[in-house]
Motif scaffolding. Structure first.
Motif, PDB file in Angstrom:
ATOM      1  N   MET A   1      41.330  31.983  43.257  1.00  0.00           N
ATOM      2  CA  MET A   1      40.444  32.817  42.441  1.00  0.00           C
ATOM      3  C   MET A   1      40.382  32.367  40.987  1.00  0.00           C
ATOM      4  O   MET A   1      39.391  32.610  40.298  1.00  0.00           O
TER       5      MET A   1
ATOM      6  N   PRO B   1      37.858  33.898  37.136  1.00  0.00           N
ATOM      7  CA  PRO B   1      38.785  34.900  36.598  1.00  0.00           C
ATOM      8  C   PRO B   1      40.032  34.175  36.068  1.00  0.00           C
ATOM      9  O   PRO B   1      40.300  33.054  36.475  1.00  0.00           O
TER      10      PRO B   1
ATOM     11  N   PRO C   1      36.281  38.421  35.575  1.00  0.00           N
ATOM     12  CA  PRO C   1      36.680  39.108  36.813  1.00  0.00           C
ATOM     13  C   PRO C   1      35.476  39.539  37.641  1.00  0.00           C
ATOM     14  O   PRO C   1      34.331  39.435  37.208  1.00  0.00           O
ATOM     15  N   TYR C   2      35.754  40.019  38.863  1.00  0.00           N
ATOM     16  CA  TYR C   2      34.709  40.497  39.763  1.00  0.00           C
ATOM     17  C   TYR C   2      33.796  41.483  39.021  1.00  0.00           C
ATOM     18  O   TYR C   2      34.296  42.323  38.275  1.00  0.00           O
TER      19      TYR C   2
ATOM     20  N   ALA D   1      40.541  31.200  48.408  1.00  0.00           N
ATOM     21  CA  ALA D   1      39.825  32.117  47.527  1.00  0.00           C
ATOM     22  C   ALA D   1      38.328  32.061  47.781  1.00  0.00           C
ATOM     23  O   ALA D   1      37.640  33.079  47.807  1.00  0.00           O
TER      24      ALA D   1
ATOM     25  N   LEU E   1      35.503  34.952  48.719  1.00  0.00           N
ATOM     26  CA  LEU E   1      34.225  35.120  48.027  1.00  0.00           C
ATOM     27  C   LEU E   1      33.054  34.946  48.990  1.00  0.00           C
ATOM     28  O   LEU E   1      32.039  35.652  48.885  1.00  0.00           O
TER      29      LEU E   1
ATOM     30  N   TRP F   1      44.753  37.820  42.939  1.00  0.00           N
ATOM     31  CA  TRP F   1      44.017  39.086  43.067  1.00  0.00           C
ATOM     32  C   TRP F   1      43.965  39.838  41.742  1.00  0.00           C
ATOM     33  O   TRP F   1      42.955  40.467  41.408  1.00  0.00           O
TER      34      TRP F   1
ATOM     35  N   LEU G   1      41.156  38.286  39.740  1.00  0.00           N
ATOM     36  CA  LEU G   1      39.819  38.638  40.232  1.00  0.00           C
ATOM     37  C   LEU G   1      39.464  40.078  39.892  1.00  0.00           C
ATOM     38  O   LEU G   1      38.337  40.377  39.480  1.00  0.00           O
TER      39      LEU G   1
ATOM     40  N   ALA H   1      34.628  42.540  47.029  1.00  0.00           N
ATOM     41  CA  ALA H   1      35.704  41.824  46.351  1.00  0.00           C
ATOM     42  C   ALA H   1      36.867  41.572  47.300  1.00  0.00           C
ATOM     43  O   ALA H   1      37.465  40.491  47.291  1.00  0.00           O
TER      44      ALA H   1
END
Length: 312
Positions: A102, A133, A137-138, A163, A167, A220, A223, A237
Motif C-alpha cells: 500500500m 499512502p 490515504p484511501y 496491495a 486495490l 493498512w 491506507l 478499501a
C-alpha cells in the motif's frame, strides 16, 4: 512454547531462495523512505528483453494528473479485432495496479505478472501510477478511453498482487456498485483484503517471512489513515468486509476465504493455494518449479476467460 500457530514449511526450492534474501521483520512508518528506494523499478528494468511496446499517457483526476503506462505486444496477435472502416485494432484490456504494501512501489513493479498475457495472448495492459499512502490515504489510490488505447471496451479485466490485489478487488466492487464499467475478470494474487489483520495466517506470520503481521498492520494503517480495524471501514478499501460479492466478474484468486464468499454470492472463482509458497513467491523466486507452475495455471485461466480463441 510459542503463542503463534505453527507454520507450514516452505517449499525447499523457495526456502533456498528465501535464505539468500534479507527482509525487515516489521516495516514501520520510519522505514518507508528506505523501502521506496528499492521497490520502484524503471520501465527498462521491468521490460528488459520483452517483445512489448510501452507508451505513457496522462489522465486527469479530481486531485491532479496521473501517469499511466500502456503496454502492448510488439507484433500482431490472434486476439486483434479490426474495427471496420478504420485502421484501429482492439485487444482484450487488462488494468494492472501494482502491489507492495500500500505504501511503496511503482507502476512497473511486478508488471511481469501481465507480460505473458501481453506477449502470448495479445492483451493490452494499462498500469497506473497511483498516489501512495500514507501521504494519500484511501480513496486516493482508486477512469473511459478504452478504444483510443486499443482496448475492447467489452473485454476489460483487472489484476494485481498483494496491495494491488486489494486495490483491484476494491475497484471491482466500486465498478459494480456504480454501474460500470463491467469487468470481464479479476485476477487477485495474494491480495491484501482485510484490515483487521487477525486471520490465522496473519498470526502464523506475526514475524518473519516476506510480509509479517506487523508490516501488514503498517500497510493498512497507511491506507486507512490510521483508522484500521474500525467498524465503518469501506468494503472498497478492505474488500473482505463485504458479505455480498454478487455481480462481480469471474475471479482467479489465491485467498480461500474471499473465494468462499464469492462462491456463496454466486460468482465463479478459481482458487489456487500453492503448498510451501511465501507471500509474493512468484515475483521473488520466478525460476523455481512452483512459481513456473503457478504462472502457467494463471495464464491458462486468463486465456480461457479472456482469449478463448487463442491457442498458445
Amino acid at each position: 512454547m510459542s503463542s503463534h500457530p505453527l507454520r507450514l514449511p516452505y517449499d525447499p526450492e523457495l526456502q533456498a531462495v528465501l535464505n539468500g534474501m534479507s527482509f525487515t521483520p516489521t516495516i514501520t512508518l520510519d522505514d518507508i523512505p528506505r523501502v521506496r528506494k528499492v521497490t520502484c523499478p524503471t520501465a527498462s528494468q521491468a521490460l528488459a528483453g520483452q517483445a512489448v511496446e510501452h507508451e505513457e499517457h496522462v489522465i486527469a483526476s479530481p486531485e491532479g494528473n496521473l501517469v499511466v503506462s500502456i503496454f502492448s505486444p510488439s507484433t500482431a496477435s490472434k486476439a486483434d479485432v479490426e474495427v471496420p472502416h478504420t485502421d484501429k485494432v482492439l485487444r482484450p484490456g487488462m488494468y494492472y495496479i501494482h502491489g507492495c504494501g500500500m505504501f511503496t512501489g511503482s507502476r512497473f513493479l511486478g508488471v511481469q505478472m501481465v507480460l505473458d498475457w501481453i506477449v502470448k495472448l495479445g492483451v493490452n495492459c494499462v498500469a497506473i501510477e497511483y498516489r501512495l499512502p500514507p501521504e494519500h490515504p484511501y480513496p486516493a489510490p482508486m477512469s473511459t478511453h478504452a478504444t483510443e488505447l486499443g482496448i475492447d471496451p467489452d473485454n476489460i479485466s483487472i489484476a494485481s498482487t498483494s496491495a494491488g490485489g486489494g486495490l483491484a478487488a476494491g475497484t471491482a466492487l466500486l465498478a459494480r456498485d456504480r454501474g460500470g464499467p463491467a469487468l470481464r475478470a479479476q485476477i487477485l494474487e495474494c491480495p491484501m483484503l482485510d484490515d483487521r489483520n487477525n486471520t490465522f495466517s496473519a498470526k502464523q506470520f506475526a514475524t518473519g517471512g516476506t510480509w509479517s503481521q506487523g508490516s501488514n498492520a503498517t500497510g493498512w494503517s497507511c491506507l486507512l489513515g490510521g483508522k484500521g480495524n474500525e467498524d465503518d471501514v469501506s468494503i472498497c478499501a478492505a474488500p473482505s468486509r463485504a458479505t455480498d460479492l454478487s455481480r462481480l466478474p469471474p475471479t482467479f484468486i489465491s485467498a480461500f476465504a474471499y473465494a468462499s464468499t464469492l462462491w456463496k454470492s454466486g460468482v465463479q472463482a478459481e482458487v489456487h493455494v500453492w503448498a510451501g509458497g511465501f507471500h509474493g513467491f512468484m515475483e521473488l523466486a520466478p525460476t523455481t518449479a512452483v512459481s513456473i507452475a503457478s504462472r502457467e495455471a494463471r495464464t491458462a485461466w486468463v486465456q480461457r476467460t479472456l482469449c478463448s480463441n487463442i491457442n498458445t
